[in-house]
Design an enzyme around this catalytic site. Structure first.
Site, PDB file in Angstrom:
ATOM      1  N   LYS A  79       0.938  -1.200   0.028  1.00 10.84           N
ATOM      2  CA  LYS A  79      -0.039   0.067   0.060  1.00 10.84           C
ATOM      3  C   LYS A  79       0.832   1.355  -0.272  1.00 10.84           C
ATOM      4  CE  LYS A  79      -3.976   1.716   2.630  1.00 10.84           C
ATOM      5  NZ  LYS A  79      -4.854   1.702   3.730  1.00 10.84           N
ATOM      6  N   SER A 154     -10.065   1.868   2.663  1.00 13.21           N
ATOM      7  CA  SER A 154      -8.994   2.397   2.014  1.00 13.21           C
ATOM      8  C   SER A 154      -7.853   1.704   1.051  1.00 13.21           C
ATOM      9  CB  SER A 154      -8.381   3.600   2.665  1.00 13.21           C
ATOM     10  OG  SER A 154      -7.497   3.037   3.711  1.00 13.21           O
ATOM     11  N   SER A 178     -10.088  -0.575   6.756  1.00 12.26           N
ATOM     12  CA  SER A 178      -9.454  -0.693   5.409  1.00 12.26           C
ATOM     13  C   SER A 178      -8.776  -1.744   4.968  1.00 12.26           C
ATOM     14  CB  SER A 178      -8.392   0.650   5.448  1.00 12.26           C
ATOM     15  OG  SER A 178      -9.203   1.795   5.406  1.00 12.26           O
TER      16      SER A 178
HETATM   17  N1  GLN Z   1     -13.012   3.822   6.118  1.00 18.84           N
HETATM   18  C1  GLN Z   1     -12.558   3.988   7.438  1.00 18.84           C
HETATM   19  C2  GLN Z   1     -12.565   5.604   7.371  1.00 18.84           C
HETATM   20  O1  GLN Z   1     -12.616   6.346   6.392  1.00 18.84           O
HETATM   21  C3  GLN Z   1     -11.675   3.254   7.568  1.00 18.84           C
HETATM   22  C4  GLN Z   1     -10.325   3.995   7.094  1.00 18.84           C
HETATM   23  C5  GLN Z   1      -8.934   3.129   7.364  1.00 18.84           C
HETATM   24  O2  GLN Z   1      -9.158   1.903   7.980  1.00 18.84           O
HETATM   25  N2  GLN Z   1      -7.847   3.422   7.266  1.00 18.84           N
HETATM   26  O3  GLN Z   1     -11.894   6.235   8.340  1.00 18.84           O
END
Ligand code: GLN
Length: 488
Positions: A79, A154, A178
């Site tokens: 990532k 994400s 994410s």
């Molecule tokens: N979807 C969640 C957010 O927008 C989780 C993001 C993550 O785990 N980095 O914060």
């Protein structure tokens, strides 16, 4: 060579048996990654040249009988919020679009020391804020099951790479879901380890009390393989811990769940969930019973506050962590008339809307006069959520829930509606709030799209959730039916 659907285990065995070389592997995956880049956009950068150099070195080591580990020669996608020395690390943001990582993240360093090869950097929501990859400065990734749909986020790029077969495995980060949410929406396995199991050194911090790095793989066995590779104490991350003997994962995961007590939280099976998701997860629960597990209804009464707690604490930490991107020390600089003006211009044009929104909410919630009402209050409820889990775990060994309330939605459908997007995290955030491990694995299809089931475990008891998911996987004859249809 044929790479579609290959597991990490198969790649490793093939390298050891001499069925293929690291060079053949890297060539095949890099070609696939580049070819799909224009269709699904899993990768921001494919490090083909560097990966081929590393592959040649690995093949030479193997020929001399000096292989460093079973990961020697294995390509892995990373990532883009993780540092890979000498390569761009943008975290999906304009503010870091030309930023070159000066060192390797600990997880990357460990992989490289063992001969692992970084295949490239995968797309993500800007600074990991989002559930769709649509907030990426580089543009969204697409779901390989239907390229008009989001892959989740994400870590959308890492998940798409594994789902479509551009990488045998990938690393993502999980602050509120994410790794798990996109894995569920694309039909692969995603693991969020216990807070403290994996070092975050070299991960661009989003919310430090919640962030963990986790594997994205095709099988449960692969998730365990990759976790063992990256876990453990690191002097550069004071929150990382030495893996005690009882926490260690066995080389072969358990294939029996006889007598395993699995909790089903009644708060998780309520309205808001798509019927197709509920049907799939309930069928998975039934299957687990047939395999010998004992299902029990449990209560997690404070879970209804988990989203609110997360969406206060996370932006508070975001506002502090992202203060460093000031146009002076890192990345993009837009000079103004004064230092303050330079800060404002650089941050104003470097950060996207969602990131700015969260910085503002967090700064507000931490400001004097509001701190007690928001941050402090959220911290207290955080404790209650953790206590709920602790109480539940005196009755059950792990907890089964859906990973997401819906299947993958259409690109653009929620991008102007932050609240609906936040609601997608309803089943994943409590795990981060309580610091627990959780795995998502394919549970079924709804309207032709993958549904994920989530198993949550006690702190550092990854062994139990991996064992249970693996038992299910074996009983189902593997997850090959979750290979997305070939798109050209
Ligand atoms: N979807 C969640 C957010 O927008 C989780 C993001 C993550 O785990 N980095 O914060």
């Amino acid at each position: 060579m044929q790479i579609r659907g290959n597991t990490l285990r198969k790649i490793i065995n093939g390298l050891e048996a001499g069925d293929w070389s690291a060079k053949e592997l890297v060539t095949a995956y890099a070609n696939q990654a580049k070819e799909k880049q224009v269709v699904t956009h899993a990768f921001i950068d494919v490090h083909e040249e560097a990966a081929l150099v590393a592959a040649n070195e690995s093949d030479q080591r193997r020929a001399r009988g000096e292989s460093r580990s079973r990961f020697d020669g294995v390509p892995i996608a990373i990532k883009d919020n993780l540092m890979v020395a000498g390569h761009r690390a943008t975290a999906g943001s304009a503010i870091l679009k030309d930023y070159i990582a000066p060192y390797d993240a600990t997880v990357v360093k460990r992989l490289k020391q063992d001969g692992g090869i970084v295949l490239g950097k995968t797309n993500m929501d800007e600074f990991a804020m989002g559930s769709s990859t649509e907030t990426s400065y580089h543009g969204p990734s697409k779901n390989p099951w239907d390229i008009e749909r989001i892959p989740g986020g994400s870590s959308g790029g890492s998940v798409v790479a594994v789902a479509e077969g551009s990488a045998p495995a990938a690393l993502g980060s999980d602050t509120g879901g994410s790794v798990r949410q996109p894995a569920a929406l694309c039909g692969v396995v995603g693991l969020k380890p216990t807070y403290g199991r994996v070092s975050r050194y070299g991960l661009m911090a989003m919310a430090s009390s919640l962030d963990q790095i986790g594997p994205v793989t095709r099988t449960v066995d692969d998730a365990a393989l990759l976790l063992r590779e990256i876990e453990g104490r690191d002097l550069n991350d004071s929150t990382s811990l030495e893996i005690k003997n009882e926490w260690r994962l066995p080389d072969s995961l358990s294939t029996s769940i006889k007598g395993l007590r699995i909790g089903l939280p009644k708060e998780y099976f309520v309205s808001g969930m798509e019927p197709g998701v509920e049907t799939a997860v309930r069928a998975t629960a039934d299957r687990l019973t047939e395999l010998g597990a004992e299902l029990k209804e449990i209560e997690l009464p404070h879970s209804k506050h988990a989203l609110a707690v997360y969406y206060v604490l996370m932006p508070c930490e975001v506002s502090a962590n992202l203060a460093r991107y000031d146009g002076i020390r890192f990345g993009l600089r837009e000079s103004g008339d004064s230092l303050e003006d330079t800060y404002c211009r650089s941050r104003g044009s470097g950060f996207g809307r969602e990131v700015r929104r969260r910085i503002m909410i967090g700064t507000y919630a931490l400001s004097s006069g509001y701190y007690d009402a928001y941050y402090l209050q959220a911290m207290k409820v955080r404790r209650l959520i953790a206590n709920d889990f602790a109480r539940a775990f005196s009755d059950v060994d792990c907890i089964l829930t859906p990973t997401t309330p819906t299947v993958a939605w259409k690109l653009g459908e929620m991008s102007d509606d932050p609240l609906s997007m936040y609601l997608q995290d309803i089943y994943t955030v409590s795990v981060n709030v309580a610091g627990l491990p959780a795995i998502t694995f394919p549970s079924g299809l709804s309207e032709g799209l993958p549904v994920g089931a989530q198993l949550i475990g006690r702190q550092f008891d990854e062994k139990t959730i991996l064992g249970a998911a693996h038992t299910y996987e074996i009983a189902e004859g593997g997850f090959d039916r979750f290979l997305p249809p070939e798109i050209n």
